[in-house]
Design a protein around this motif. Structure first.
Motif, PDB file in Angstrom:
ATOM      1  N   ALA A  36       0.803  -1.218   0.000  1.00 58.66           N
ATOM      2  CA  ALA A  36       0.000   0.000   0.000  1.00 58.66           C
ATOM      3  C   ALA A  36       0.838   1.272   0.000  1.00 58.66           C
ATOM      4  CB  ALA A  36      -0.922   0.013   1.224  1.00 58.66           C
ATOM      5  N   ALA A  37       2.140   1.143   0.246  1.00 67.22           N
ATOM      6  CA  ALA A  37       2.982   2.320   0.403  1.00 67.22           C
ATOM      7  C   ALA A  37       3.436   2.935  -0.915  1.00 67.22           C
ATOM      8  CB  ALA A  37       4.214   1.961   1.246  1.00 67.22           C
ATOM      9  N   PHE A  38       3.274   2.209  -2.028  1.00 69.28           N
ATOM     10  CA  PHE A  38       3.792   2.694  -3.308  1.00 69.28           C
ATOM     11  C   PHE A  38       2.739   2.541  -4.402  1.00 69.28           C
ATOM     12  CE2 PHE A  38       7.274   0.882  -0.792  1.00 69.28           C
ATOM     13  CZ  PHE A  38       8.102   1.990  -0.674  1.00 69.28           C
ATOM     14  N   PRO A  39       2.641   3.516  -5.321  1.00 68.84           N
ATOM     15  CA  PRO A  39       1.694   3.414  -6.431  1.00 68.84           C
ATOM     16  C   PRO A  39       2.102   2.306  -7.396  1.00 68.84           C
ATOM     17  CG  PRO A  39       3.119   5.324  -6.717  1.00 68.84           C
ATOM     18  CD  PRO A  39       3.400   4.781  -5.350  1.00 68.84           C
ATOM     19  N   PRO A  40       1.152   1.787  -8.182  1.00 70.06           N
ATOM     20  CA  PRO A  40       1.421   0.614  -9.026  1.00 70.06           C
ATOM     21  C   PRO A  40       2.613   0.758  -9.962  1.00 70.06           C
ATOM     22  CG  PRO A  40      -0.926   1.037  -8.934  1.00 70.06           C
ATOM     23  CD  PRO A  40      -0.263   2.193  -8.240  1.00 70.06           C
ATOM     24  N   ALA A  41       2.817   1.930 -10.560  1.00 70.43           N
ATOM     25  CA  ALA A  41       3.867   2.085 -11.571  1.00 70.43           C
ATOM     26  C   ALA A  41       5.265   1.856 -11.011  1.00 70.43           C
ATOM     27  CB  ALA A  41       3.776   3.471 -12.207  1.00 70.43           C
ATOM     28  N   ILE A  42       5.455   2.078  -9.708  1.00 72.20           N
ATOM     29  CA  ILE A  42       6.775   1.901  -9.093  1.00 72.20           C
ATOM     30  C   ILE A  42       6.695   0.982  -7.873  1.00 72.20           C
ATOM     31  CG2 ILE A  42       7.690   4.101  -9.900  1.00 72.20           C
ATOM     32  CD1 ILE A  42       7.073   5.241  -7.110  1.00 72.20           C
ATOM     33  N   ARG A  43       5.606   0.246  -7.763  1.00 70.19           N
ATOM     34  CA  ARG A  43       5.376  -0.579  -6.558  1.00 70.19           C
ATOM     35  C   ARG A  43       6.460  -1.634  -6.368  1.00 70.19           C
ATOM     36  NH1 ARG A  43      -0.282  -2.307  -6.769  1.00 70.19           N
ATOM     37  NH2 ARG A  43      -0.661  -0.453  -5.474  1.00 70.19           N
ATOM     38  N   TYR A  44       6.787  -2.353  -7.416  1.00 70.46           N
ATOM     39  CA  TYR A  44       7.789  -3.418  -7.315  1.00 70.46           C
ATOM     40  C   TYR A  44       9.131  -2.836  -6.891  1.00 70.46           C
ATOM     41  CZ  TYR A  44       9.858  -7.955  -8.800  1.00 70.46           C
ATOM     42  OH  TYR A  44      10.485  -9.184  -8.862  1.00 70.46           O
ATOM     43  N   SER A  45       9.533  -1.727  -7.521  1.00 73.73           N
ATOM     44  CA  SER A  45      10.831  -1.120  -7.206  1.00 73.73           C
ATOM     45  C   SER A  45      10.855  -0.568  -5.786  1.00 73.73           C
ATOM     46  CB  SER A  45      11.147  -0.003  -8.202  1.00 73.73           C
ATOM     47  OG  SER A  45      11.363  -0.526  -9.497  1.00 73.73           O
ATOM     48  N   GLY A  46       9.781   0.121  -5.386  1.00 72.34           N
ATOM     49  CA  GLY A  46       9.739   0.699  -4.047  1.00 72.34           C
ATOM     50  C   GLY A  46       9.774  -0.355  -2.962  1.00 72.34           C
ATOM     51  N   LEU A  47       8.923  -1.366  -3.101  1.00 73.16           N
ATOM     52  CA  LEU A  47       8.870  -2.426  -2.110  1.00 73.16           C
ATOM     53  C   LEU A  47      10.187  -3.200  -2.076  1.00 73.16           C
ATOM     54  CD1 LEU A  47       5.813  -4.806  -1.654  1.00 73.16           C
ATOM     55  CD2 LEU A  47       8.142  -5.598  -1.345  1.00 73.16           C
ATOM     56  N   SER A  48      10.709  -3.504  -3.242  1.00 73.48           N
ATOM     57  CA  SER A  48      11.935  -4.305  -3.319  1.00 73.48           C
ATOM     58  C   SER A  48      13.127  -3.561  -2.735  1.00 73.48           C
ATOM     59  CB  SER A  48      12.210  -4.684  -4.778  1.00 73.48           C
ATOM     60  OG  SER A  48      13.349  -5.492  -4.870  1.00 73.48           O
ATOM     61  N   PHE A  49      13.255  -2.280  -3.057  1.00 69.15           N
ATOM     62  CA  PHE A  49      14.376  -1.492  -2.533  1.00 69.15           C
ATOM     63  C   PHE A  49      14.324  -1.430  -1.008  1.00 69.15           C
ATOM     64  CE2 PHE A  49      15.957   2.617  -0.986  1.00 69.15           C
ATOM     65  CZ  PHE A  49      17.285   2.534  -1.383  1.00 69.15           C
TER      66      PHE A  49
END
Length: 434
Positions: A365-378
């Motif tokens: 929930a912390a990151f919008p879909p377009a960058i969700r994978y990158s935000g969560l992964s980082f």
């Protein structure tokens, strides 16, 4: 289309047959991949004897093996950042399949490696290289799996989907624990050194390739497909967007990942070696307790995921953190008194460790879909690398002051931080950009 936010409870929809199939295949692949990653720890003793010169002091050989194990954690950010970049630009499914392949291959090769007596110093160097490859793979797998199932889940079922997937990951720990316990029980020490240590890696490698084949049947997430159709994919480096506009989400994700790291590493993976000799517990009791705790962990992940859908992620995190604080101190108080209730309390603590399933719900929930994978992964992988690699050292420093209860105090500190994060999200929810 956007994955429903699990921060607040919303009306739920029933899981379709396709949702159940996706969840099952994702969880099964994740279990096999996580097994491949952690089984290294369960055969650390034979590895310490076989991959270093014969004259190496036992404590130094074991330290070197644990150092190679930790290298997998340090490599996680690299795999996570690279795979997440392509996951946000090219699709979740491609990276989801690549990660399990990158785990299966080195696991199988480790099971076939010649040892120090055969190839000298090349043996530990090859072991280190393969362990780093495993770290790269798991760095992309875990965040990718959470994003994948969350974006497939219908409204009101995101918590259950993510919790079930996390449960699948922890089943990998259970499989490793059961297999290691069986091998140590059935084989003599000489047999373990001769060939027994290879068995977990060979089994894991073979089943890893089965997971690669199974993931062919998964479809791209509806969220990513819709973004691609509307041409809403990130036009710049996704990680740059994360660092420029979502540092709040990164900070909250990293703080809660600290609790996740401590709970899994200390209470599930390390606790058998931390308590057996200091508290004079029998090897069979410790092995049984660890297996029961891992089983209850898998059940607890599903429960806390369900709880997210019922009361929201913030409240679920608060409840889970409080339970972890009380349960950890209760377990260590019992150990200090003789450990009469160890086989009851340790599984109960394992269930409470299942509260780690709330953490990915918050991160999704912390990151919008377009960058969700990158935000969560980082956020997840950097935090896991830092805290995972430093946990043993921090516990060692604390032990000099507080003694053998240091692991309990360390876990409680991280759970208290997580509790404060839950309170913060609950109070500031309307003002936080999720």
């Amino acid at each position: 289309m956007q994955a429903a936010s699990p921060l607040s409870p919303v009306p739920s929809q029933a899981l379709s047959r396709g949702d159940i199939k996706t969840l099952f295949l994702a969880a099964l692949g994740g279990a096999l991949e996580f097994y491949d990653f952690v089984v290294f720890l369960f055969v650390a003793a034979p590895l310490s004897h076989l991959f270093f010169p014969p004259g190496t002091a036992p404590w130094l050989a074991k330290l070197q093996v644990y150092g190679i194990f930790a290298a997998g954690y340090l490599a996680r950010p690299l795999g996570g950042i690279v795979m997440a970049h392509f996951g946000d630009r090219s699709g979740r499914k491609k990276m989801f399949t690549l990660s399990v392949f990158l785990m299966a291959l080195p696991t199988l090769v480790i099971g076939l490696l010649p040892v120090h007596a055969q190839i000298g110093l090349a043996a530990p160097l090859l072991l280190l290289l393969l362990r780093i490859t495993q770290g790269v793979a798991i760095g992309g797998e875990v965040p990718g799996a959470w994003v994948f199932v969350a974006e497939h889940a219908p409204p009101g079922r995101v918590g259950f989907a993510v919790g079930s997937l996390t449960s699948g990951l922890t089943v990998g720990i259970l499989l490793g624990s059961l297999l290691a316990a069986w091998l140590h029980h059935e084989l003599t020490p000489a047999q373990m050194l001769d060939w027994g240590w290879r068995v977990p890696f060979l089994i894991g490698g073979v089943f890893g390739f089965v997971a690669v084949w199974l993931r062919r049947w998964l479809s791209e997430t509806p969220v990513f497909a819709a973004m691609r159709e509307r041409k809403e994919l990130s036009r710049e480096l996704p990680l740059r967007s994360v660092l420029r506009g979502h540092l709040g989400g990164v900070a909250l994700s990293m703080l809660t990942t600290w609790m996740l790291t401590a709970a899994i590493l200390v209470l599930i993976l390390m606790l058998p070696s931390l308590v057996q000799k200091p508290f004079n517990l029998a090897q069979d009791d410790v092995s049984l307790g660890n297996s029961l705790s891992a089983l209850c962990l898998a059940i607890g992940c599903v429960f806390f995921g369900w709880l997210v859908d019922r009361i929201g992620a913030a409240w679920a995190l608060i409840v889970g953190s409080l339970g972890l604080i009380l349960g950890t101190y209760g377990l260590y108080d019992d150990l200090a008194a003789g450990g009469a209730h160890f086989l009851v309390l340790y599984p109960a603590v394992g269930f409470l460790v299942g509260s780690v399933a709330v953490v990915p719900c918050l991160m999704v929930a912390a990151f919008p879909p377009a960058i969700r994978y990158s935000g969560l992964s980082f956020a997840y992988n950097v935090a896991y690398a830092v805290f995972g690699a430093s946990t043993a050292a921090l516990i060692g420093l604390m032990a000099e002051r507080v003694g053998q209860t240091a692991p309990a105090h360390y876990v409680v500190i991280t759970a208290a931080v997580s509790l404060l994060v839950g309170v913060y999200v609950l109070v500031r929810r309307k003002k936080v950009s999720y």
